[in-house]
Design an enzyme around this catalytic site. Structure first.
Site, PDB file in Angstrom:
ATOM      1  N   ASN A 115       0.803  -1.225   0.000  1.00  0.00           N
ATOM      2  CA  ASN A 115       0.000   0.000   0.000  1.00  0.00           C
ATOM      3  C   ASN A 115       0.833   1.270   0.000  1.00  0.00           C
ATOM      4  O   ASN A 115       0.370   2.321  -0.453  1.00  0.00           O
ATOM      5  CB  ASN A 115      -0.929   0.014   1.217  1.00  0.00           C
ATOM      6  CG  ASN A 115      -2.105  -0.923   1.057  1.00  0.00           C
ATOM      7  OD1 ASN A 115      -2.399  -1.368  -0.046  1.00  0.00           O
ATOM      8  ND2 ASN A 115      -2.766  -1.235   2.152  1.00  0.00           N
ATOM      9  N   THR A 165      15.082 -18.307 -29.310  1.00  0.00           N
ATOM     10  CA  THR A 165      13.632 -18.387 -29.192  1.00  0.00           C
ATOM     11  C   THR A 165      13.048 -18.746 -30.556  1.00  0.00           C
ATOM     12  O   THR A 165      13.483 -18.215 -31.577  1.00  0.00           O
ATOM     13  CB  THR A 165      13.057 -17.043 -28.728  1.00  0.00           C
ATOM     14  OG1 THR A 165      13.694 -16.665 -27.507  1.00  0.00           O
ATOM     15  CG2 THR A 165      11.557 -17.137 -28.517  1.00  0.00           C
ATOM     16  N   LYS A 167      10.808 -18.607 -33.647  1.00  0.00           N
ATOM     17  CA  LYS A 167      10.065 -17.548 -34.331  1.00  0.00           C
ATOM     18  C   LYS A 167       9.373 -18.113 -35.576  1.00  0.00           C
ATOM     19  O   LYS A 167       9.939 -18.998 -36.223  1.00  0.00           O
ATOM     20  CB  LYS A 167      11.016 -16.414 -34.740  1.00  0.00           C
ATOM     21  CG  LYS A 167      11.816 -15.812 -33.606  1.00  0.00           C
ATOM     22  CD  LYS A 167      10.959 -15.044 -32.628  1.00  0.00           C
ATOM     23  CE  LYS A 167      11.822 -14.416 -31.530  1.00  0.00           C
ATOM     24  NZ  LYS A 167      11.016 -13.657 -30.561  1.00  0.00           N
ATOM     25  N   LYS A 169       6.904 -16.499 -32.876  1.00  0.00           N
ATOM     26  CA  LYS A 169       6.626 -17.059 -31.559  1.00  0.00           C
ATOM     27  C   LYS A 169       5.181 -17.512 -31.396  1.00  0.00           C
ATOM     28  O   LYS A 169       4.882 -18.325 -30.525  1.00  0.00           O
ATOM     29  CB  LYS A 169       6.992 -16.058 -30.470  1.00  0.00           C
ATOM     30  CG  LYS A 169       6.310 -14.702 -30.568  1.00  0.00           C
ATOM     31  CD  LYS A 169       6.893 -13.776 -29.501  1.00  0.00           C
ATOM     32  CE  LYS A 169       6.299 -12.377 -29.569  1.00  0.00           C
ATOM     33  NZ  LYS A 169       6.893 -11.501 -28.541  1.00  0.00           N
ATOM     34  N   GLU A 196       7.657 -16.196 -24.186  1.00  0.00           N
ATOM     35  CA  GLU A 196       6.932 -16.053 -22.927  1.00  0.00           C
ATOM     36  C   GLU A 196       5.419 -16.187 -23.070  1.00  0.00           C
ATOM     37  O   GLU A 196       4.734 -16.605 -22.134  1.00  0.00           O
ATOM     38  CB  GLU A 196       7.270 -14.706 -22.272  1.00  0.00           C
ATOM     39  CG  GLU A 196       6.741 -13.465 -22.988  1.00  0.00           C
ATOM     40  CD  GLU A 196       7.627 -12.968 -24.112  1.00  0.00           C
ATOM     41  OE1 GLU A 196       7.369 -11.872 -24.621  1.00  0.00           O
ATOM     42  OE2 GLU A 196       8.594 -13.683 -24.481  1.00  0.00           O
ATOM     43  N   HIS A 286      11.589 -16.633 -17.409  1.00  0.00           N
ATOM     44  CA  HIS A 286      11.411 -15.437 -18.237  1.00  0.00           C
ATOM     45  C   HIS A 286      10.870 -14.310 -17.372  1.00  0.00           C
ATOM     46  O   HIS A 286      10.121 -14.546 -16.428  1.00  0.00           O
ATOM     47  CB  HIS A 286      10.457 -15.723 -19.402  1.00  0.00           C
ATOM     48  CG  HIS A 286      10.560 -14.720 -20.508  1.00  0.00           C
ATOM     49  ND1 HIS A 286      10.020 -13.451 -20.414  1.00  0.00           N
ATOM     50  CD2 HIS A 286      11.161 -14.777 -21.724  1.00  0.00           C
ATOM     51  CE1 HIS A 286      10.277 -12.782 -21.527  1.00  0.00           C
ATOM     52  NE2 HIS A 286      10.969 -13.562 -22.341  1.00  0.00           N
ATOM     53  N   HIS A 319      16.466 -14.216 -17.585  1.00  0.00           N
ATOM     54  CA  HIS A 319      16.724 -13.175 -18.578  1.00  0.00           C
ATOM     55  C   HIS A 319      17.191 -11.899 -17.886  1.00  0.00           C
ATOM     56  O   HIS A 319      16.601 -11.466 -16.898  1.00  0.00           O
ATOM     57  CB  HIS A 319      15.457 -12.886 -19.381  1.00  0.00           C
ATOM     58  CG  HIS A 319      15.103 -13.962 -20.346  1.00  0.00           C
ATOM     59  ND1 HIS A 319      15.030 -13.751 -21.707  1.00  0.00           N
ATOM     60  CD2 HIS A 319      14.826 -15.271 -20.158  1.00  0.00           C
ATOM     61  CE1 HIS A 319      14.704 -14.884 -22.310  1.00  0.00           C
ATOM     62  NE2 HIS A 319      14.571 -15.818 -21.384  1.00  0.00           N
ATOM     63  N   SER A 371      19.253 -11.999 -24.151  1.00  0.00           N
ATOM     64  CA  SER A 371      18.311 -12.273 -25.234  1.00  0.00           C
ATOM     65  C   SER A 371      17.600 -10.994 -25.613  1.00  0.00           C
ATOM     66  O   SER A 371      17.181 -10.231 -24.750  1.00  0.00           O
ATOM     67  CB  SER A 371      17.287 -13.329 -24.782  1.00  0.00           C
ATOM     68  OG  SER A 371      16.345 -13.603 -25.792  1.00  0.00           O
TER      69      SER A 371
END
EC number: 4.1.1.39
Length: 471
Positions: A115, A165, A167, A169, A196, A286, A319, A371
């Site tokens: 808070n 990674t 692609k 993705k 991710e 990640h 990462h 990355s």
């Protein structure tokens, strides 16, 4: 009612500003960057942060007499100016360890960044660093395996690990996804990775992806004679679903799974880390959503805090940005939190953003993962910056090769081994980067084409979140 009780409102600094206090070894220490509302004294702002993140509330309450408030309260014991910033200041606060549940990062963050971040007396508030005492560290499970165990399990030594990674993705069917994994691994990579945001979408359900990836790994291992892996993302909408996916990955004989630790949450991450330790699985982490929290230089939580919390919560790889790629992060700041991931003791060093000494004891280290927007021309700098205990992941820098993903993987592997060989021979690989890569390219047509393809690609933008150091 006791005569000691005086109803009403009093200033926070009367109770929570204690400049004579000497922190104990068992205290949890925090450094906040505070920007108060105009006209509010620094001491009152800092004391308000200490109060609202520990035992305080806006009014004196009679029930304070039922406990030892002086023992349990947070104490602001020091205030420092922020170099180059006339609006903000650093507040150093000590918290007694008994305020926190043992081994619970969730509980620590609920107090420190709860808070209080919505407090009206503050314009901005940022948690810059935490010193975790050894008593708390010993109550945390930490990484399920650690750097050395991962190297032993994968049988890879003396160099950074290499990955990418997959692609695009999103949008590939399970079978086509597995095909891309196979091309990358047979080309020379150690790991491939789910991005991710791939979980279990209509175009590719998770079971289908896991099965085709497992087939790709086994084929590439047979062809290359090397141990291979793919980060299977088990992040899901419920913990029960997450564990079901993790169990299936184990049944398929996969060595590593993956979790999005910020969107998934620290409670889920700690539980998954414990499962990985029990079941002999590596855990890749990640940091999706981190920049929402850490990028504003005056408000939020610095990534060094998130990195420390992740090491305590558990993960074998995290990462960290690249310094040279497309994502935010200057060199000294990045090195500062990489130290927090890997070293057993990290001294206070403001030039790297570390506000406290941090003793990690015997807790295993975490691989730093570079990355985001990197290619073969970045390889010498990456090897120099990140060292051997890292994973260098080239997504577009693998799949964007004119000859395809296998050729892109081969180019990256040749570039990596050339840089490691040059470094081991005593060469200054960053200064001699062009010569090292061009020489290696003479013996690798895949690397030669990659060097030509990406020779003009740079990401030269000024860093938004800079270190506050005195010039």
């Amino acid at each position: 009612m006791s005569k000691k009780y005086d109803a009403g409102v009093k200033e926070y600094r009367d109770t929570y500003w204690t400049p004579d206090y000497v922190p104990l070894d068992t205290d949890l220490l925090a450094c906040f960057k505070c920007t108060g509302q105009e006209g509010v004294p620094k001491e009152e702002v800092a004391a308000a942060v200490a109060a609202e993140s520990s035992t305080g509330t806006w009014s004196t309450v009679w029930s304070e007499l039922l406990t030892d408030l002086d023992f349990y309260k947070g104490r602001c014991y020091r205030i420092e100016d922020v170099p180059g910033d006339k609006e903000s200041f650093y507040a150093f606060i000590a918290y007694p360890l008994d305020l926190f549940e043992e081994g619970s990062i969730t509980n620590v963050l609920t107090s420190l960044v709860g808070n209080v971040f919505g407090f009206k007396a503050l314009r901005h508030l940022r948690l810059e660093d935490i010193r975790f005492p050894m008593a708390f560290i010993k109550s945390c499970y930490g990484p399920p395996n650690g750097i050395q165990v991962e190297r032993d399990r994968m049988n890879k030594y003396g160099r950074p690990l290499l990955g990418c990674t997959i692609k695009p993705k999103l949008g590939l069917s399970g079978k086509n996804y597995g095909r891309v994994v196979y091309e990358c691994l047979r080309g020379g990579l150690d790991f491939t990775k789910d991005d991710e945001n791939i979980n279990s979408q209509p175009f590719q359900r998770w079971q289908n992806r896991f099965e085709f990836v497992a087939e790709a790994i086994k084929l590439s291992e047979q062809e290359t004679g090397e141990r291979k892996g793919h980060y299977l993302n088990v992040t899901a909408n419920t913990p029960e679903e997450m564990y079901e996916r993790a169990e299936f990955a184990k049944e398929l004989g996969m060595p590593i799974i993956m979790h999005d630790f910020i969107t998934g949450g620290f409670t889920a991450n700690t539980g998954l880390s414990k499962w990985c330790r029990k079941n002999g699985m590596l855990l890749h982490i990640h940091r999706a959503m981190h920049a929402v929290i850490d990028r504003h230089p005056k408000h939020g939580i610095h990534f060094r805090v998130l990195a420390k919390c992740l090491r305590l919560s558990g993960g074998d790889q995290l990462h960290t940005g690249t310094v040279v790629g497309k994502l935010e992060g200057d060199r000294q700041t990045t090195l500062g939190y990489i130290d927090q991931l890997r070293e057993s003791f990290v001294p206070e060093d403001r030039s790297r953003g570390n506000f406290f000494d941090q003793d990690w004891g015997s807790m295993p280290g975490v691989f730093a993962v570079a990355s985001g927007g990197i290619h073969v021309w970045h390889m010498p700098a990456l090897v120099a910056i990140f060292g051997d205990d890292s994973v260098l992941q080239f997504g577009g820098g693998t799949h964007g090769h004119p000859w395809g993903s296998a050729a892109g993987a081969a180019a990256n592997r040749v570039a990596l081994e050339a840089c490691v060989k040059a470094r081991n021979a005593g060469r200054e690989i960053e200064k001699e980067s062009r010569d090292i890569l061009m020489e290696a390219g003479k013996h690798s047509p895949e690397l030669a084409i990659a060097l030509e393809t990406w020779k003009e690609i740079k990401f030269e933008f000024d860093t938004v979140d800079k270190l506050d150091v005195q010039n």
